[in-house]
Design a protein around this motif. Structure first.
Motif, short mmCIF file in Angstrom:
data_model
loop_
_atom_site.label_atom_id
_atom_site.label_comp_id
_atom_site.label_asym_id
_atom_site.label_seq_id
_atom_site.Cartn_x
_atom_site.Cartn_y
_atom_site.Cartn_z
N THR A 99 -6.33 10.08 -7.51
CA THR A 99 -5.71 9.34 -6.42
C THR A 99 -6.65 8.23 -6.01
O THR A 99 -7.83 8.46 -5.78
CB THR A 99 -5.48 10.27 -5.22
OG1 THR A 99 -4.67 11.36 -5.65
CG2 THR A 99 -4.79 9.54 -4.09
N SER A 100 -6.12 7.03 -5.95
CA SER A 100 -6.91 5.88 -5.52
C SER A 100 -5.96 4.81 -5.01
O SER A 100 -4.78 4.78 -5.38
CB SER A 100 -7.74 5.34 -6.68
OG SER A 100 -8.58 4.30 -6.24
N LYS A 101 -6.47 3.93 -4.20
CA LYS A 101 -5.67 2.81 -3.72
C LYS A 101 -5.32 1.91 -4.90
O LYS A 101 -6.19 1.57 -5.70
CB LYS A 101 -6.48 2.02 -2.68
CG LYS A 101 -5.74 0.82 -2.11
CD LYS A 101 -6.61 0.12 -1.06
CE LYS A 101 -5.87 -1.04 -0.45
NZ LYS A 101 -6.71 -1.70 0.57
N THR A 102 -4.05 1.56 -5.02
CA THR A 102 -3.61 0.67 -6.10
C THR A 102 -2.74 -0.44 -5.54
O THR A 102 -2.10 -0.29 -4.49
CB THR A 102 -2.78 1.42 -7.17
OG1 THR A 102 -1.60 1.93 -6.57
CG2 THR A 102 -3.57 2.55 -7.80
N VAL A 103 -2.75 -1.54 -6.25
CA VAL A 103 -1.82 -2.63 -5.98
C VAL A 103 -1.13 -2.93 -7.30
O VAL A 103 -1.78 -3.31 -8.27
CB VAL A 103 -2.53 -3.90 -5.44
CG1 VAL A 103 -1.57 -5.06 -5.36
CG2 VAL A 103 -3.17 -3.63 -4.08
N GLU A 104 0.18 -2.71 -7.34
CA GLU A 104 0.95 -2.97 -8.55
C GLU A 104 1.66 -4.30 -8.43
O GLU A 104 2.21 -4.63 -7.37
CB GLU A 104 1.96 -1.85 -8.76
CG GLU A 104 1.31 -0.51 -9.01
CD GLU A 104 2.32 0.61 -9.21
OE1 GLU A 104 3.54 0.34 -9.26
OE2 GLU A 104 1.87 1.76 -9.31
N ALA A 105 1.65 -5.06 -9.51
CA ALA A 105 2.31 -6.37 -9.51
C ALA A 105 3.77 -6.23 -9.12
O ALA A 105 4.31 -7.07 -8.38
CB ALA A 105 2.18 -7.03 -10.88
N SER A 106 4.41 -5.15 -9.55
CA SER A 106 5.84 -4.97 -9.26
C SER A 106 6.12 -4.78 -7.77
O SER A 106 7.26 -4.92 -7.34
CB SER A 106 6.38 -3.77 -10.04
OG SER A 106 5.70 -2.58 -9.66
N SER A 107 5.08 -4.48 -6.98
CA SER A 107 5.28 -4.28 -5.55
C SER A 107 4.99 -5.54 -4.73
O SER A 107 5.17 -5.54 -3.52
CB SER A 107 4.39 -3.14 -5.04
OG SER A 107 3.04 -3.52 -5.07
#
Length: 192
Positions: A99-107
């Motif tokens: 588990t980690s903070k993520t930023v997805e391009a799709s969001s």
């Protein structure tokens, strides 16, 4: 050509810091570690070499096996090959969910901006262009330049940033690029 990613390197550096007793983050830390390694095992490894390994200063070549052997001996192993074998034998090298903070391009929405940062003091501000495309808006102490464009589907805090190639503003492309290879990204924020 960029530095090849050596998966076991991050664990080697982590264990060296653990034995040393604290995180390496200043020139004095690297000089002291150099002294401690020489005192404990009788082998010299320069502070400048240590700085390159930890990403404190940039470099674009693969670390020498003799350097990895020296750090492995500091940890009590015969050499880097023995360190790698011990990792496999210990079960430390396994696939796992995390588990980690993520930023997805799709969001992201087109035009949204993201701040990426990594040690020792690299900060890059990027703008989402759509799909998986990003443009560098500003860059501090990084090999990425304002106007560079690249593709990425996601960014993960604590994980290195891998880019297959960067399209420079002058139309040239770079070889693959990895940032934050030792410790991963330590800043990941969407600018609201």
């Amino acid at each position: 050509m960029g530095t090849p990613f050596i998966p076991e390197l991050a664990e080697l550096l982590r264990q060296v810091e653990e034995k040393f007793g604290h995180r390496l983050s200043t020139t004095t830390d690297f000089e002291l570690l150099s002294f401690v390694v020489e005192r404990e095992i009788g082998e010299l490894i320069s502070a400048s070499t240590l700085k390159r390994l930890w990403g404190y200063v940039s470099y674009s070549s693969c670390p020498r096996i003799s350097t990895l052997d020296t750090l492995s001996r500091y940890l009590g192993y015969h050499d880097f090959k023995a360190f790698r074998k011990a990792l496999v034998d210990s079960g430390a090298v396994v696939s796992t969910f995390f588990t980690s903070k993520t930023v997805e391009a799709s969001s992201l929405n087109v035009g949204e901006e993201v701040i990426l940062g990594w040690a020792p003091n690299r900060v890059v501000k990027i703008k989402f262009l759509g799909g998986t495309s990003f443009e560098v808006l500003s860059s501090e102490n990084s090999k990425l330049h304002k106007g560079d464009r690249f593709e990425s589907s996601e960014f993960i805090l604590g994980v290195p940033l891998f880019i297959s190639s960067v399209l420079r503003a002058d139309g040239t492309s770079t070889p693959p690029y990895v940032a934050a290879k030792a410790e991963g990204l330590n800043v990941l924020d969407i600018i609201k």
